[in-house]
Motif scaffolding. Sequence first.
Motif, PDB file in Angstrom:
ATOM      1  N   SER A  13       0.942  -1.297  -0.063  1.00 39.17           N
ATOM      2  CA  SER A  13      -0.053   0.035   0.038  1.00 39.17           C
ATOM      3  C   SER A  13       1.110   1.102  -0.048  1.00 39.17           C
ATOM      4  N   ILE A  14       2.111   1.266   0.943  1.00 40.40           N
ATOM      5  CA  ILE A  14       2.774   2.234   0.905  1.00 40.40           C
ATOM      6  C   ILE A  14       3.570   2.476  -0.467  1.00 40.40           C
ATOM      7  N   LEU A  15       3.943   1.417  -1.068  1.00 38.93           N
ATOM      8  CA  LEU A  15       4.628   1.450  -2.348  1.00 38.93           C
ATOM      9  C   LEU A  15       3.955   1.919  -3.521  1.00 38.93           C
ATOM     10  N   ILE A  16       2.439   1.534  -3.463  1.00 36.25           N
ATOM     11  CA  ILE A  16       1.503   2.043  -4.394  1.00 36.25           C
ATOM     12  C   ILE A  16       1.205   3.452  -4.161  1.00 36.25           C
ATOM     13  N   GLY A  17       1.121   3.819  -3.200  1.00 39.78           N
ATOM     14  CA  GLY A  17       1.055   5.415  -2.595  1.00 39.78           C
ATOM     15  C   GLY A  17       2.197   6.087  -3.091  1.00 39.78           C
ATOM     16  N   SER A  18       3.282   5.695  -3.069  1.00 40.71           N
ATOM     17  CA  SER A  18       4.295   6.476  -3.444  1.00 40.71           C
ATOM     18  C   SER A  18       4.472   6.520  -4.919  1.00 40.71           C
ATOM     19  N   ILE A  19       4.072   5.605  -5.731  1.00 43.28           N
ATOM     20  CA  ILE A  19       4.130   5.651  -7.182  1.00 43.28           C
ATOM     21  C   ILE A  19       2.924   6.522  -7.624  1.00 43.28           C
ATOM     22  N   LEU A  20       1.755   6.533  -7.106  1.00 42.46           N
ATOM     23  CA  LEU A  20       0.801   7.479  -7.678  1.00 42.46           C
ATOM     24  C   LEU A  20       1.357   8.864  -7.369  1.00 42.46           C
ATOM     25  N   ALA A  21       2.026   9.103  -6.133  1.00 41.20           N
ATOM     26  CA  ALA A  21       2.432  10.516  -5.768  1.00 41.20           C
ATOM     27  C   ALA A  21       3.714  10.814  -6.529  1.00 41.20           C
ATOM     28  N   ALA A  22       4.409   9.983  -6.894  1.00 44.20           N
ATOM     29  CA  ALA A  22       5.850  10.365  -7.419  1.00 44.20           C
ATOM     30  C   ALA A  22       5.797  10.027  -8.936  1.00 44.20           C
ATOM     31  N   VAL A  73       5.678  -2.378 -16.227  1.00 42.18           N
ATOM     32  CA  VAL A  73       6.487  -2.457 -15.125  1.00 42.18           C
ATOM     33  C   VAL A  73       7.700  -1.896 -15.622  1.00 42.18           C
ATOM     34  N   ASP A  74       8.440  -2.199 -16.586  1.00 42.94           N
ATOM     35  CA  ASP A  74       9.778  -1.906 -16.997  1.00 42.94           C
ATOM     36  C   ASP A  74       9.856  -0.288 -17.046  1.00 42.94           C
ATOM     37  N   THR A  75       9.109   0.315 -17.674  1.00 43.71           N
ATOM     38  CA  THR A  75       8.998   1.742 -18.248  1.00 43.71           C
ATOM     39  C   THR A  75       8.288   2.543 -17.209  1.00 43.71           C
ATOM     40  N   GLY A  76       7.639   1.921 -16.175  1.00 45.07           N
ATOM     41  CA  GLY A  76       6.698   2.763 -15.277  1.00 45.07           C
ATOM     42  C   GLY A  76       5.271   3.355 -16.080  1.00 45.07           C
ATOM     43  N   THR A  77       5.030   2.672 -17.100  1.00 45.94           N
ATOM     44  CA  THR A  77       3.772   3.322 -17.805  1.00 45.94           C
ATOM     45  C   THR A  77       2.489   2.646 -17.164  1.00 45.94           C
ATOM     46  N   GLY A  78       1.569   3.687 -16.979  1.00 46.83           N
ATOM     47  CA  GLY A  78       0.387   3.161 -16.413  1.00 46.83           C
ATOM     48  C   GLY A  78       0.474   3.230 -15.074  1.00 46.83           C
ATOM     49  N   SER A  79      -0.732   2.748 -14.203  1.00 48.12           N
ATOM     50  CA  SER A  79      -0.988   2.639 -12.609  1.00 48.12           C
ATOM     51  C   SER A  79      -1.435   1.399 -12.502  1.00 48.12           C
ATOM     52  N   PRO A  80      -0.902   0.930 -11.239  1.00 46.39           N
ATOM     53  CA  PRO A  80      -1.414  -0.176 -10.666  1.00 46.39           C
ATOM     54  C   PRO A  80      -3.141  -0.283 -10.636  1.00 46.39           C
ATOM     55  N   LYS A  81      -3.803  -1.381 -10.770  1.00 43.17           N
ATOM     56  CA  LYS A  81      -5.039  -1.399 -10.687  1.00 43.17           C
ATOM     57  C   LYS A  81      -5.609  -2.907 -10.557  1.00 43.17           C
ATOM     58  N   ASN A 149       6.642 -13.572  -4.388  1.00 43.26           N
ATOM     59  CA  ASN A 149       6.136 -12.516  -3.786  1.00 43.26           C
ATOM     60  C   ASN A 149       7.265 -11.678  -2.806  1.00 43.26           C
ATOM     61  N   MET A 150       8.348 -11.193  -3.488  1.00 44.24           N
ATOM     62  CA  MET A 150       9.417 -10.156  -2.637  1.00 44.24           C
ATOM     63  C   MET A 150      10.194 -10.886  -1.648  1.00 44.24           C
ATOM     64  N   ALA A 176       8.000  -4.548  -7.675  1.00 43.94           N
ATOM     65  CA  ALA A 176       7.621  -3.654  -8.670  1.00 43.94           C
ATOM     66  C   ALA A 176       6.292  -4.738  -9.521  1.00 43.94           C
ATOM     67  N   ILE A 177       6.717  -5.875  -9.840  1.00 46.29           N
ATOM     68  CA  ILE A 177       5.755  -6.839 -10.502  1.00 46.29           C
ATOM     69  C   ILE A 177       4.376  -6.801  -9.863  1.00 46.29           C
ATOM     70  N   ASN A 178       4.691  -7.381  -8.593  1.00 49.05           N
ATOM     71  CA  ASN A 178       3.514  -7.543  -7.591  1.00 49.05           C
ATOM     72  C   ASN A 178       2.638  -6.548  -7.635  1.00 49.05           C
ATOM     73  N   MET A 179       3.102  -5.212  -7.461  1.00 47.49           N
ATOM     74  CA  MET A 179       2.464  -3.960  -7.474  1.00 47.49           C
ATOM     75  C   MET A 179       1.392  -3.898  -8.654  1.00 47.49           C
ATOM     76  N   TYR A 180       1.846  -4.187  -9.827  1.00 45.96           N
ATOM     77  CA  TYR A 180       1.168  -4.022 -10.857  1.00 45.96           C
ATOM     78  C   TYR A 180       0.139  -5.206 -11.271  1.00 45.96           C
TER      79      TYR A 180
END
Length: 224
Positions: A13-22, A73-81, A149-150, A176-180
């Motif tokens: 959850s923290i990681l996803i929040g960081s991605i959406l914010a950064a 995941v490799d390019t950071g394209t799109g948001s996890p859903k 899983n990590m 990173a993969i799990n997050m997507y």
Amino acid sequence: MIFMRRKDILKRSILIGSILAASLGMLTGCFLDDETDTGTDVVSEQDTETESVAEDQTTVTDKAEVNPDRANVDTGTGSPKILQEGDTVPDFTCELSGGGTFHMSDYDDRVVILNFWATWCGPCVGEMPAFEKLKNDGNDKLAILCVNNMEDRKTVDSFVSDYGYTFNIGYDESGAINMYYPSDGIPYTLIINKGKIHKIFLGAYDADSQYIEYKNAIDECMDQ
């Protein structure tokens, strides 16, 4: 179905929040950077190694250009859903236990079993003989990848060595993969046909039951 909730649910959850914010570029090249560093930090004995790295980078870039709307995941394209049946699966590159890599979009012309698991998850470990049996069926239109899983690589490699599995098992130490591919728990398994999700399984019974479930879903894809 029996499943286990992810131990790292807060961390994710923290990681996803960081991605959406950064910047989404923060995740760029989680695994590809490893390959690139290998090609540049060490002066290769063979020029072909450097050429191979360059080829891989070009391939990933080309795929991003051809599929600009596909999460990657490799390019950071799109948001996890939360993924649903019919969705195009996020692209990624995964390093494999035993060597090599698995690039998801390279298998868009095939059926893929994509599984997320951990060594501490009883149902995950219990169903794994089903994947080995499916691999041994010899279906050349089927690819199998189980993404850990990590956990650290030593833990994953020891598990693979102890059980002697021969299907693809990949690392995702950073998450990173799990997050997507978020889910409520693991094992979390997707049957993918031509890059799109055909069926989703959360949890598992015994290996024999799961073999039948997965085989039926694979056969449905083959008939399409």
